[in-house]
Scaffold this motif. Sequence first.
Motif, PDB file in Angstrom:
ATOM      1  N   ASN A  95     -46.652  23.898  49.457  1.00 31.41           N
ATOM      2  CA  ASN A  95     -46.124  22.609  49.918  1.00 31.41           C
ATOM      3  C   ASN A  95     -45.763  21.677  48.766  1.00 31.41           C
ATOM      4  N   VAL A  96     -45.666  22.236  47.539  1.00 29.19           N
ATOM      5  CA  VAL A  96     -45.333  21.428  46.366  1.00 29.19           C
ATOM      6  C   VAL A  96     -44.051  21.956  45.725  1.00 29.19           C
ATOM      7  N   ASN A  97     -43.115  21.056  45.453  1.00 26.97           N
ATOM      8  CA  ASN A  97     -41.876  21.407  44.772  1.00 26.97           C
ATOM      9  C   ASN A  97     -41.601  20.388  43.672  1.00 26.97           C
ATOM     10  N   ILE A  98     -41.322  20.883  42.465  1.00 20.35           N
ATOM     11  CA  ILE A  98     -41.063  20.023  41.309  1.00 20.35           C
ATOM     12  C   ILE A  98     -39.694  20.367  40.741  1.00 20.35           C
ATOM     13  N   SER A  99     -38.845  19.351  40.581  1.00 22.69           N
ATOM     14  CA  SER A  99     -37.487  19.583  40.086  1.00 22.69           C
ATOM     15  C   SER A  99     -37.221  18.782  38.821  1.00 22.69           C
ATOM     16  N   ALA A 100     -36.477  19.411  37.897  1.00 20.24           N
ATOM     17  CA  ALA A 100     -36.005  18.791  36.651  1.00 20.24           C
ATOM     18  C   ALA A 100     -37.118  18.124  35.852  1.00 20.24           C
ATOM     19  N   PRO A 101     -38.197  18.861  35.542  1.00 22.55           N
ATOM     20  CA  PRO A 101     -39.246  18.266  34.696  1.00 22.55           C
ATOM     21  C   PRO A 101     -38.802  18.201  33.238  1.00 22.55           C
ATOM     22  N   THR A 102     -39.211  17.163  32.537  1.00 20.04           N
ATOM     23  CA  THR A 102     -38.938  17.000  31.112  1.00 20.04           C
ATOM     24  C   THR A 102     -40.229  16.590  30.418  1.00 20.04           C
ATOM     25  N   GLY A 103     -40.198  16.608  29.061  1.00 20.63           N
ATOM     26  CA  GLY A 103     -41.391  16.255  28.304  1.00 20.63           C
ATOM     27  C   GLY A 103     -42.330  17.445  28.205  1.00 20.63           C
ATOM     28  N   THR A 104     -43.607  17.162  27.989  1.00 17.72           N
ATOM     29  CA  THR A 104     -44.612  18.213  27.878  1.00 17.72           C
ATOM     30  C   THR A 104     -45.495  18.225  29.124  1.00 17.72           C
ATOM     31  N   ILE A 105     -46.322  19.262  29.202  1.00 22.45           N
ATOM     32  CA  ILE A 105     -47.228  19.340  30.332  1.00 22.45           C
ATOM     33  C   ILE A 105     -48.232  18.191  30.310  1.00 22.45           C
ATOM     34  N   TRP A 106     -48.496  17.658  29.118  1.00 23.99           N
ATOM     35  CA  TRP A 106     -49.493  16.593  28.981  1.00 23.99           C
ATOM     36  C   TRP A 106     -48.901  15.215  29.223  1.00 23.99           C
ATOM     37  N   GLN A 107     -47.636  15.037  28.908  1.00 24.75           N
ATOM     38  CA  GLN A 107     -46.970  13.755  29.119  1.00 24.75           C
ATOM     39  C   GLN A 107     -45.501  14.040  29.430  1.00 24.75           C
ATOM     40  N   GLY A 108     -45.146  13.857  30.680  1.00 25.77           N
ATOM     41  CA  GLY A 108     -43.786  14.210  31.066  1.00 25.77           C
ATOM     42  C   GLY A 108     -43.306  13.449  32.271  1.00 25.77           C
ATOM     43  N   GLU A 109     -42.163  13.903  32.780  1.00 28.55           N
ATOM     44  CA  GLU A 109     -41.526  13.237  33.906  1.00 28.55           C
ATOM     45  C   GLU A 109     -40.751  14.267  34.715  1.00 28.55           C
ATOM     46  N   ALA A 110     -40.767  14.114  36.023  1.00 25.45           N
ATOM     47  CA  ALA A 110     -39.975  14.943  36.928  1.00 25.45           C
ATOM     48  C   ALA A 110     -39.048  14.026  37.713  1.00 25.45           C
ATOM     49  N   GLN A 111     -37.791  14.385  37.770  1.00 29.95           N
ATOM     50  CA  GLN A 111     -36.827  13.564  38.506  1.00 29.95           C
ATOM     51  C   GLN A 111     -37.120  13.554  39.995  1.00 29.95           C
ATOM     52  N   TYR A 112     -37.695  14.652  40.480  1.00 33.58           N
ATOM     53  CA  TYR A 112     -37.959  14.750  41.921  1.00 33.58           C
ATOM     54  C   TYR A 112     -39.190  15.618  42.147  1.00 33.58           C
ATOM     55  N   MET A 113     -40.032  15.196  43.074  1.00 29.05           N
ATOM     56  CA  MET A 113     -41.202  15.984  43.448  1.00 29.05           C
ATOM     57  C   MET A 113     -41.428  15.832  44.952  1.00 29.05           C
ATOM     58  N   ARG A 114     -41.724  16.932  45.593  1.00 28.59           N
ATOM     59  CA  ARG A 114     -42.000  16.908  47.033  1.00 28.59           C
ATOM     60  C   ARG A 114     -43.372  17.515  47.269  1.00 28.59           C
ATOM     61  N   ILE A 115     -44.245  16.744  47.896  1.00 29.49           N
ATOM     62  CA  ILE A 115     -45.591  17.196  48.240  1.00 29.49           C
ATOM     63  C   ILE A 115     -45.738  17.070  49.750  1.00 29.49           C
ATOM     64  N   ALA A 116     -45.901  18.226  50.405  1.00 30.43           N
ATOM     65  CA  ALA A 116     -45.884  18.277  51.866  1.00 30.43           C
ATOM     66  C   ALA A 116     -44.546  17.696  52.341  1.00 30.43           C
ATOM     67  N   ASN A 117     -44.571  16.626  53.117  1.00 31.48           N
ATOM     68  CA  ASN A 117     -43.332  16.015  53.595  1.00 31.48           C
ATOM     69  C   ASN A 117     -43.022  14.703  52.887  1.00 31.48           C
ATOM     70  N   ILE A 118     -43.645  14.493  51.738  1.00 33.48           N
ATOM     71  CA  ILE A 118     -43.471  13.243  51.008  1.00 33.48           C
ATOM     72  C   ILE A 118     -42.562  13.475  49.806  1.00 33.48           C
ATOM     73  N   ASN A 119     -41.487  12.714  49.726  1.00 35.40           N
ATOM     74  CA  ASN A 119     -40.541  12.811  48.622  1.00 35.40           C
ATOM     75  C   ASN A 119     -40.839  11.742  47.578  1.00 35.40           C
ATOM     76  N   LEU A 120     -40.935  12.167  46.308  1.00 37.21           N
ATOM     77  CA  LEU A 120     -41.217  11.258  45.215  1.00 37.21           C
ATOM     78  C   LEU A 120     -40.127  11.396  44.159  1.00 37.21           C
ATOM     79  N   ASN A 121     -39.643  10.270  43.658  1.00 37.36           N
ATOM     80  CA  ASN A 121     -38.607  10.274  42.635  1.00 37.36           C
ATOM     81  C   ASN A 121     -39.142   9.670  41.332  1.00 37.36           C
ATOM     82  N   LYS A 122     -38.656  10.200  40.214  1.00 42.73           N
ATOM     83  CA  LYS A 122     -39.028   9.708  38.887  1.00 42.73           C
ATOM     84  C   LYS A 122     -40.541   9.624  38.728  1.00 42.73           C
ATOM     85  N   VAL A 123     -41.154  10.788  38.783  1.00 51.41           N
ATOM     86  CA  VAL A 123     -42.609  10.884  38.673  1.00 51.41           C
ATOM     87  C   VAL A 123     -42.997  11.081  37.204  1.00 51.41           C
TER      88      VAL A 123
END
Length: 294
Positions: free
Chosen positions: A56-84
């Motif tokens: 139920n987790v989808n991560i799109s267009a991640p940048t940076g490192t695993i320790w400090q980064g950003e994802a343009q889009y993230m979906r967790i269950a039915n919740i859409n998150l932008n600029k995470v």
Amino acid sequence: MSEAVSQPSSNNKVSTKSLIYIGVVFLFLYCFFLIINLPAAWVVEQAKQRNMLPPNVNISAPTGTIWQGEAQYMRIANINLNKVKWELSATQLLLGNIDANIKVDNSRQAQSLSMSGNIHLPIAALSPAQTNHAPDSGNPAEASKNIITLDDFKLRAPANQIAHYLTLPIDANLQGRFLIDIAQAELDITASNALRCELMQGDIVWQNANANVYGQFINLNAMDASLSCAERNVTMAFNPNNKLGLDAVVKLVDNNQITINGVMKPDASLPKSVHDAMQYLGKPNQQGQYTVEW
């Protein structure tokens, strides 16, 4: 003569040990800098290929490192998150926990969800397979718990989006925005159908509160409540200074259902239909308040 010959051999031995030591140090430093600069995009791609991400987790267009980064889009269950944006603790990750400072930056858009704060949870909590489906006995020693800890956590979300996950006592379309500020919270998500509250300190404000109830538009201005735990349920105690005159305690129980216990006395400025509906709550008390139980 033999002593003169043995001296270079000793120097060569010392030199070899030094080279090995230096090599080990450089190898360690190389691995260290490789890990701290591990690209988030590579890690996410590897996790997808090996089916390591929860379904139920989808991560799109991640940048940076695993320790400090950003994802343009993230979906967790039915919740859409932008600029995470996130910052992870390497120490906690090695211990099997996720300790992160996150920020979802859409706070200026009223119809978007935004959040910020510190989240701590065991990695096992992200996997549905790890969820304990056994009945909640209330004894912490009987089973390990999946506890999510929140610190200085802020959530901004459209009211209708929050209401979508709740079973309301009446058919109502909520409008406006919920502002949730949590100083500290500990939530047990071990059971699949319930959210158990271990600790909760915070408040919630319903900003620009409006409701469409059976086709009747009702302007409530704003409502606020304090957040706490009661009988391991998330509890909201409403401030009675609102247009509904609602002085009640609302609990979030199993399967995202809510219970309400309190009184209400609608303001005279509210539509006649609201006052007419009070007859279904029985007779008012001496203060003109109607009992609300559900």
